[in-house]
Design a protein around this motif. Structure first.
Motif, short mmCIF file in Angstrom:
data_model
loop_
_atom_site.label_atom_id
_atom_site.label_comp_id
_atom_site.label_asym_id
_atom_site.label_seq_id
_atom_site.Cartn_x
_atom_site.Cartn_y
_atom_site.Cartn_z
N VAL A 180 -15.79 -0.28 23.36
CA VAL A 180 -15.90 -0.99 24.64
C VAL A 180 -17.29 -0.74 25.22
N THR A 181 -18.00 -1.82 25.50
CA THR A 181 -19.29 -1.72 26.18
C THR A 181 -19.05 -1.80 27.68
N LEU A 182 -19.46 -0.77 28.40
CA LEU A 182 -19.20 -0.69 29.83
C LEU A 182 -20.06 -1.68 30.60
N VAL A 183 -19.62 -2.00 31.80
CA VAL A 183 -20.36 -2.94 32.64
C VAL A 183 -21.70 -2.37 33.08
N THR A 184 -21.88 -1.05 32.97
CA THR A 184 -23.15 -0.43 33.34
C THR A 184 -24.13 -0.37 32.17
N ASP A 185 -23.72 -0.83 30.99
CA ASP A 185 -24.63 -0.83 29.85
C ASP A 185 -25.74 -1.85 30.07
N ARG A 186 -26.92 -1.57 29.53
CA ARG A 186 -28.07 -2.45 29.76
C ARG A 186 -27.91 -3.80 29.08
N ASP A 187 -26.99 -3.92 28.11
CA ASP A 187 -26.75 -5.20 27.44
C ASP A 187 -25.58 -5.96 28.06
N SER A 188 -25.05 -5.48 29.16
CA SER A 188 -23.89 -6.13 29.80
C SER A 188 -24.36 -7.10 30.88
N GLY A 201 -23.53 -15.30 40.89
CA GLY A 201 -24.69 -14.63 40.32
C GLY A 201 -24.32 -13.96 39.02
N ILE A 202 -25.31 -13.30 38.40
CA ILE A 202 -25.11 -12.55 37.17
C ILE A 202 -25.25 -11.07 37.50
N LEU A 203 -24.21 -10.32 37.18
CA LEU A 203 -24.22 -8.88 37.43
C LEU A 203 -24.59 -8.19 36.13
N ALA A 204 -25.77 -7.59 36.11
CA ALA A 204 -26.29 -6.95 34.90
C ALA A 204 -26.21 -5.44 35.05
N GLY A 205 -25.95 -4.78 33.93
CA GLY A 205 -25.89 -3.32 33.93
C GLY A 205 -27.20 -2.71 33.48
N ASP A 206 -27.54 -1.60 34.12
CA ASP A 206 -28.72 -0.83 33.72
C ASP A 206 -28.61 0.52 34.40
N ALA A 207 -27.80 1.39 33.82
CA ALA A 207 -27.49 2.67 34.45
C ALA A 207 -28.72 3.55 34.60
N ASP A 208 -29.73 3.37 33.75
CA ASP A 208 -30.91 4.23 33.81
C ASP A 208 -31.92 3.76 34.86
N ALA A 209 -31.87 2.46 35.20
CA ALA A 209 -32.89 1.93 36.09
C ALA A 209 -32.44 1.87 37.55
N THR A 210 -31.14 1.81 37.79
CA THR A 210 -30.65 1.69 39.16
C THR A 210 -29.72 2.84 39.48
N ALA A 211 -29.65 3.17 40.77
CA ALA A 211 -28.83 4.31 41.19
C ALA A 211 -27.35 4.05 40.94
N GLY A 212 -26.89 2.84 41.28
CA GLY A 212 -25.48 2.54 41.09
C GLY A 212 -25.14 2.12 39.69
N GLY A 213 -26.14 1.75 38.89
CA GLY A 213 -25.90 1.37 37.52
C GLY A 213 -25.81 -0.12 37.28
N ALA A 266 -22.73 -0.84 42.65
CA ALA A 266 -22.04 0.26 41.98
C ALA A 266 -20.71 -0.24 41.45
N PRO A 267 -20.36 0.12 40.22
CA PRO A 267 -19.09 -0.36 39.66
C PRO A 267 -17.90 0.22 40.39
N LEU A 268 -16.82 -0.56 40.45
CA LEU A 268 -15.59 -0.08 41.07
C LEU A 268 -14.73 0.68 40.07
N ALA A 269 -14.83 0.36 38.79
CA ALA A 269 -14.05 1.05 37.77
C ALA A 269 -14.61 2.45 37.53
N HIS A 270 -13.80 3.31 36.94
CA HIS A 270 -14.20 4.68 36.66
C HIS A 270 -14.97 4.71 35.33
N VAL A 271 -16.23 4.35 35.38
CA VAL A 271 -17.03 4.27 34.16
C VAL A 271 -17.37 5.65 33.62
N ASN A 272 -17.32 6.67 34.45
CA ASN A 272 -17.66 8.03 34.01
C ASN A 272 -16.43 8.91 33.89
N GLY A 273 -15.26 8.35 33.97
CA GLY A 273 -14.04 9.14 33.88
C GLY A 273 -12.86 8.25 33.57
#
Length: 303
Positions: A180-188, A201-213, A266-273
């Protein structure tokens, strides 16, 4: 006979043994001796147990009225709580029955309106329960693995959600597991809309570049997107069902010299847990769930 000459001591016939002081001294010494012997050899413990066993029935009889009163009070208290719970359940049942009736009426009206307008009926969403078993070791990606694969009916591109929102999308399927590729992945990239006003709009993931991911891209500098807005899937890509909660807007940056505002989310799902997820069936089958190429290149994408 003068009063002063009267004998004040009791006659020998009424004497009762040693004096009170002698008895006090004897019993005090005996008590000290018994305490010392009990502390040294525990000689009094058997006697104490025997006495406790003998007087136990009397203790139980003495405690019986208090125990009976306590049991009676507990019975009436539990009866009162049960009656209150029953009343609350009856009220809840009435409310649920009312909601079910209203939902039935709304469903019937919706079907009638769709038939009148010749609109396509909504497709029921099928789901598969799964459990997260591992996380990808690649530090530059946001991926995890679940314990359901093609044998369980998981297909490529299936949306994955948890109890709070959209978690990601299945991008690799094996017989007994899936990636599963998370919504915070840079390719999402997820087509979304603002729940408040429907702006897309388009919601793009980039956990390394933004605080919320995540970042809501291609929003005009005068956009009405506000901090706290909830973003949900628009359903226009044929993959994600419409209305799935995805993210919350955490910051809106506007610059006078920029045509677009930067909207951080910031994602609403528990992407880190989290542990348990649901895998949804895609609205339309696809060979692969590609990320829009324009979103990778940095050009606007219209869902």
């Amino acid at each position: 006979m003068a009063f002063q000459t009267l004998e004040r001591t009791p006659p020998p016939f009424f004497r009762q043994g040693p004096s009170a002081f002698t008895r006090l001294a004897f019993y005090a010494a005996l008590s000290l001796l018994l305490m010392a012997m009990d502390a040294r050899w525990h000689l009094v413990s058997p006697l104490r147990r025997v006495i406790a066993t003998v007087i136990e029935p009397a203790v139980q009889i003495a405690r019986a009225p208090g125990l009976a009163l306590g049991a009676m009070a507990g019975y009436f208290e539990s009866l009162r709580e049960a009656q209150q719970d029953a009343d609350a359940q009856r009220k809840a049942n009435v409310q649920l029955a009312l909601k079910a009736e209203l939902a039935s009426q709304l469903q019937s009206e919706n079907a009638s309106l769709r038939a009148l307008l010749k609109l396509k009926q909504s497709v029921p969403i099928h789901s598969i329960a799964a459990e997260i078993v591992a996380q990808a070791s690649d530090p530059f990606s946001r991926k995890l693995f679940i314990d359901r694969g093609s044998l369980a009916g998981v297909t490529l591109g299936s949306p994955v959600i948890d109890e709070t929102g959209l978690l990601g999308q299945v991008t690799q399927v094996d017989p007994i597991s899936s990636q599963v590729t998370l919504v915070t992945d840079r390719d999402s990239a997820v087509p979304v809309e603002v729940a408040r006003d429907g702006q897309r709009g388009i919601l793009a993931g980039d956990a390394d570049a933004t605080a919320g991911g995540m970042e809501l891209r291609w929003q005009a500098s005068d956009t009405d997107v506000r901090v706290g807005d909830i973003l949900v899937t628009s359903g226009l890509d044929g993959i994600y069902p419409a209305g799935l909660a995805v993210a919350r807007v955490t910051e809106v940056q506007r610059r006078p010299d920029a045509a677009f505002a930067r909207v951080l989310c910031a994602p609403l799902a528990h992407v880190n847990g989290g542990r348990h997820v649901l895998v949804l069936k895609p609205l339309a089958p696809l060979a692969m769930a590609p990320v829009p190429a324009a979103a990778k290149r940095g050009a606007p994408v219209h869902p």
